[in-house]
Design an enzyme around this catalytic site. Structure first.
Site: not given
Length: 318
Positions: A61, A192, A65, A93
């Site tokens: 992740r 996911h 990001h 975040n």
């Protein structure tokens, strides 16, 4: 004369191609500069996952990001300074992004071996690949040679990273802005299949959405009441959250996507429904497409050559 003209045109073509930053990335970038770098990152990632399985999803992740905010430049790792507010406090975040200490450990191990050589942006790209592979997912060749940014942007993080509340058209728009296709989006959403989400990220779905399995929603309400308990966690993939597989897509067929944005991929849209069904029936295609899309994502607006720097400490500029 003709041959000289052709040579000139070829030179122009090569020059134009190589102005694209990602053409400079190479899997062999550290072969002579720091030959043990890849094994150091991998062993550090595996050690961290053995200590806490969830960290694999967290490292994956972080790379996502990072790349979605002004490119894959390690900006997500920067702490706040007097000159700028970093991305750690951005809505996507804050109280959510994690794994920073693991990145610090990897960087420290690399600094012992070859000081000032391996960038923090490259660490994120490698750690994401190594996490997925160790948890049973596909592997891919990571192009290397990214350099680190000297600033960060909380505004860009808030604007660019897709929120769990978005509808399908908005999600597609966020990915398109990064040069990623609908297929890239659906494939990358498969990340996911590992990890967790906080109550605040799925509360609205379990109380308000109609496109959700009733028993699934009910099972989550004890963890996530209508108010409070914002940081309580639920598995993004209730079936196999510690193993990288295609159960994420199987869950969508049963209306058991945890996030609103997850279930948006399967709700009657010809753009995405067929991809979800394909990844359910052909897991090898999911793995192949996921790897391809991760390579593509890892090339977004990278800094190379003399741009940026190689940070000594991933949390601050040199």
């Amino acid at each position: 004369m003709a041959s000289s003209y052709n040579l000139f045109c070829l030179t122009l073509i090569i020059a134009s191609v190589c102005t694209v930053a990602h053409c400079k990335l190479s899997p062999n970038y550290y072969s002579s500069k720091c030959p043990k770098s890849l094994s150091i990152v991998k062993s550090s990632v595996i050690a961290a996952i053995k200590k806490e399985t969830r960290i694999g999803a967290s490292l994956l992740r972080l790379h996502f990001h990072d790349c979605f905010v002004n490119g894959c430049d390690g900006s997500v790792l920067l702490d706040d300074t007097a000159k700028f507010t970093g991305e750690k406090m951005a809505a996507p975040n804050n109280n959510s992004a994690r794994g920073f200490n693991v990145v610090d450990k990897i960087k420290a191990n690399l600094e012992k071996e070859c000081p000032g050589v391996v960038s923090c942006a490259d660490i994120l790209a490698l750690a994401a690949r190594d996490s997925v592979e160790y948890l049973g997912g596909p592997s891919w060749t990571v192009g290397l040679g990214r350099r680190d940014s000297t600033t960060a942007s909380i505004a860009a993080a808030n604007a660019s990273i897709p929120a769990p509340s978005l509808n399908l058209s908005a999600i597609i728009s966020k990915f398109k802005a990064q040069g990623l296709s609908v297929k890239d989006m659906v494939a990358l959403a498969g990340s996911h299949t590992i990890g967790f989400a906080r109550c605040v990220q799925f509360r609205s779905r379990i109380y308000n959405d109609s496109n959700i399995d009733a028993s699934f929603a009910k099972s989550l309400k004890s963890k996530c009441p209508k108010s409070g308990s914002d940081n309580n966690l639920a598995k993004l993939d209730a079936v196999s959250q510690t193993h990288f597989d295609n159960f994420y897509y199987k869950n969508l067929l049963e209306k058991k996507g945890l996030l609103h944005s997850d279930q948006e991929l399967y709700k009657g849209s010809s753009k995405t429904d067929y991809l979800v069904r394909r990844y359910v029936s052909k897991p090898s295609e999911f793995f192949s497409d996921f790897a391809e899309s991760m390579i593509k994502m890892g090339k977004i607006k990278v800094l190379t050559g003399s741009k940026g720097e190689v940070r000594i400490n991933c949390r601050k500029v040199n």
